[in-house]
Design a protein around this motif. Structure first.
Motif, mmCIF file in Angstrom:
data_model
loop_
_atom_site.group_PDB
_atom_site.id
_atom_site.type_symbol
_atom_site.label_atom_id
_atom_site.label_comp_id
_atom_site.label_asym_id
_atom_site.label_seq_id
_atom_site.Cartn_x
_atom_site.Cartn_y
_atom_site.Cartn_z
ATOM 1 N N ALA A 382 86.150 18.405 -31.350
ATOM 2 C CA ALA A 382 85.845 17.130 -32.013
ATOM 3 C C ALA A 382 84.377 16.745 -31.921
ATOM 4 C CB ALA A 382 86.697 16.011 -31.399
ATOM 5 N N ILE A 383 83.579 17.471 -31.114
ATOM 6 C CA ILE A 383 82.188 17.058 -30.886
ATOM 7 C C ILE A 383 81.416 16.945 -32.205
ATOM 8 C CG2 ILE A 383 79.975 17.891 -30.015
ATOM 9 C CD1 ILE A 383 81.191 18.576 -27.450
ATOM 10 N N ALA A 384 81.351 18.036 -32.954
ATOM 11 C CA ALA A 384 80.561 18.022 -34.192
ATOM 12 C C ALA A 384 81.158 17.099 -35.258
ATOM 13 C CB ALA A 384 80.411 19.451 -34.723
ATOM 14 N N PRO A 385 82.470 17.174 -35.553
ATOM 15 C CA PRO A 385 83.021 16.260 -36.566
ATOM 16 C C PRO A 385 82.887 14.786 -36.195
ATOM 17 C CG PRO A 385 84.546 18.074 -36.138
ATOM 18 C CD PRO A 385 83.488 18.147 -35.097
ATOM 19 N N LEU A 386 83.111 14.452 -34.909
ATOM 20 C CA LEU A 386 83.021 13.057 -34.495
ATOM 21 C C LEU A 386 81.582 12.555 -34.561
ATOM 22 C CD1 LEU A 386 84.522 10.594 -33.414
ATOM 23 C CD2 LEU A 386 84.199 11.469 -31.094
ATOM 24 N N ALA A 387 80.635 13.407 -34.131
ATOM 25 C CA ALA A 387 79.222 13.024 -34.210
ATOM 26 C C ALA A 387 78.808 12.791 -35.659
ATOM 27 C CB ALA A 387 78.354 14.103 -33.581
ATOM 28 N N LYS A 389 80.886 12.016 -38.179
ATOM 29 C CA LYS A 389 81.624 10.854 -38.687
ATOM 30 C C LYS A 389 80.981 9.548 -38.244
ATOM 31 C CE LYS A 389 85.327 9.080 -40.726
ATOM 32 N NZ LYS A 389 85.616 9.267 -42.160
ATOM 33 N N LEU A 390 80.487 9.516 -37.004
ATOM 34 C CA LEU A 390 79.876 8.300 -36.469
ATOM 35 C C LEU A 390 78.405 8.177 -36.842
ATOM 36 C CD1 LEU A 390 81.442 8.280 -32.878
ATOM 37 C CD2 LEU A 390 82.065 6.820 -34.807
ATOM 38 N N GLY A 391 77.862 9.188 -37.485
ATOM 39 C CA GLY A 391 76.456 9.156 -37.871
ATOM 40 C C GLY A 391 75.506 9.315 -36.710
ATOM 41 N N LEU A 392 75.921 10.038 -35.661
ATOM 42 C CA LEU A 392 75.091 10.217 -34.474
ATOM 43 C C LEU A 392 74.271 11.502 -34.508
ATOM 44 C CD1 LEU A 392 77.519 9.089 -31.620
ATOM 45 C CD2 LEU A 392 75.452 7.912 -32.385
ATOM 46 N N GLU A 393 74.585 12.420 -35.425
ATOM 47 C CA GLU A 393 73.886 13.694 -35.454
ATOM 48 C C GLU A 393 72.524 13.545 -36.139
ATOM 49 O OE1 GLU A 393 74.636 18.358 -36.800
ATOM 50 O OE2 GLU A 393 76.138 16.808 -37.204
ATOM 51 N N GLN A 394 71.475 14.087 -35.481
ATOM 52 C CA GLN A 394 70.128 14.020 -36.030
ATOM 53 C C GLN A 394 69.862 15.256 -36.885
ATOM 54 O OE1 GLN A 394 67.262 13.483 -32.902
ATOM 55 N NE2 GLN A 394 67.892 11.386 -32.466
ATOM 56 N N LYS A 395 70.393 15.251 -38.067
ATOM 57 C CA LYS A 395 70.293 16.428 -38.937
ATOM 58 C C LYS A 395 68.860 16.676 -39.383
ATOM 59 C CE LYS A 395 74.999 16.080 -40.752
ATOM 60 N NZ LYS A 395 75.841 15.938 -41.969
ATOM 61 N N GLU A 396 68.166 15.637 -39.809
ATOM 62 C CA GLU A 396 66.820 15.820 -40.332
ATOM 63 C C GLU A 396 65.859 16.286 -39.261
ATOM 64 O OE1 GLU A 396 65.610 12.258 -42.221
ATOM 65 O OE2 GLU A 396 67.202 12.296 -43.724
#
Length: 401
Positions: A382-387, A389-396
């Motif tokens: 769930a780490i990647a999907p939850l991050a 979904k919550l908008g916590l991942e720093q993609k840029e």
């Protein structure tokens, strides 16, 4: 069985686990499950070989955890610690205590265990696992907003002293058949363990950095050897003086990793390889120790407690810990509360009462094994999907780097 056969056998199992590592990543299966599965399938009667040595398994697991935590410290910058030590420190101490108390109450209502055994069981699974957190965050290349990943890493690397002390004390209480313990003495013992570990790990780490930077070894290959020897001196000296060995490992790793000025690259490669070896050996041996035919006896009774640990005990404990941190967003709180990864640490802790002969401890080991599987699949997956979904991942930022 001869020493030669043991060495060859373990090496063959490690080779098999490594060969399965790439296809396992393609399927999204964590490497720790691959290594554990190799041991689980090959050491319980197949090929006329049975491995069953609780003391030796606990020793190997403890040594491997020590190495993994040290390498985690080497890869942790002081800038990250300055950001994460407040939240991570509360989670690593009060979070473990709250999780233990909440989950013990749940177990007492669900299982036919007395209160002390429920507290012991809960303490075993109360901490997050450094090996699991570091490896899964690294494998998924996640960089999270609000330093959420840093908090999780700091918590997992420093929460073992509290959990380990509770496991040891509750094991002694269970064997002594009494239910009274002096809170003041327990608090003093925990404080001394933490203080000694910090002081010894810091001082020996600083001395190692000072010597390496002053001497300027011409042969870079000697630098990781020197660091390895310094790590052993720091951690086992701390343990001899009454400190917690895992915390001393982390402190020494942070000091050395942030202090040396030459040979960082060769040091990084050497210790990352050593960490992989430690993980492979630990998970394979733990797999060898578990007997599949006995697991089904506790399978069904493990499901509901395992889910309640993930969905109730951990989230409640984290929310209580975050009450003082009013600036932390609800997204960060939710993510950390749902990602309390379990790995080898609870199994190693469960071996302590099992090796000591606590009644019902073997059953607890097998239930903890299922808890770990559930945690890796549910929380790890769930780490990647939850991050996201919550908008916590720093993609840029990740792409820019």
């Amino acid at each position: 069985m001869t020493t030669e056969m043991v060495m060859i056998g373990i090496s063959v199992l490690i080779v098999i686990g490594i060969l399965l590592h790439h296809p396992s990543r393609t399927l999204g299966i964590p490497s720790l499950l691959i290594f554990m599965g190799v041991g689980l399938s090959l050491g319980n009667g197949e090929f006329n070989f049975v491995y069953d040595n609780l003391d030796q398994t606990a020793w190997i697991g403890g040594l491997a955890l020590n190495v993994i935590v040290f390498v985690g410290g080497l890869n942790t910058s002081t800038d990250k610690i300055k950001v994460a030590y407040k939240e991570g420190g509360v989670l690593a101490s009060f979070g473990v205590i709250f999780t233990t108390l909440i989950f013990a109450a749940i177990l007492y209502g669900l299982l036919d265990f007395n209160l002390i055994t429920c507290l012991l069981f809960a303490a075993i699974v109360s901490s997050t696992d450094a090996a699991a957190v570091f490896s899964i965050l690294e494998s998924k290349k996640l960089k999270l907003k609000e330093q959420t990943d840093t908090v999780l890493e700091f918590e997992s690397a420093t929460n073992d002293p509290v959990a380990m002390l509770m496991v040891i004390v509750l094991t002694d209480m269970t064997l002594a058949s009494h239910q009274a313990v002096a809170i003041s003495a327990l608090s003093l013992h925990l404080a001394s363990q933490i203080l000694v570990a910090i002081v010894v790990g810091f001082l020996i780490g600083k001395l190692a950095v000072l010597l390496l930077n002053r001497i300027s070894l011409a042969e870079f290959g000697l630098i990781p050897v020197f660091v390895l020897a310094s790590f052993i001196i720091a951690t086992y000296s701390a343990e001899m003086l009454g400190g917690n060995i895992l915390l001393a490992s982390y402190i020494a790793g942070v000091v050395i990793g942030n202090g040396i000025k030459r040979g960082q690259l060769v040091n990084l490669h050497f210790f990352n390889s050593l960490s992989w070896l430690a993980q492979a050996l630990m998970f394979i041996v733990l797999g060898l120790q578990i007997f599949p035919q006995t697991l089904m006896n506790v399978f069904w009774i493990s499901i509901i407690p395992g889910l309640l640990l993930i969905l109730v005990a951990r989230p409640l404990a984290v929310q209580l810990c975050y009450l003082p941190f009013v600036k932390a967003s609800w997204k960060k709180r939710l993510f950390i509360s749902m990602i309390g990864l379990k790995g080898a640490t609870p199994i190693v802790f469960a071996l302590i009462p099992a090796a000591a002969g606590v009644p019902g401890a073997i059953e607890i080991v097998h239930m903890v094994f299922f808890f770990v599987l559930m945690s890796v699949f549910i929380q790890g997956g769930a780490i990647a999907p939850l991050a996201n979904k919550l908008g916590l991942e720093q993609k840029e930022q990740h792409k820019a780097e």
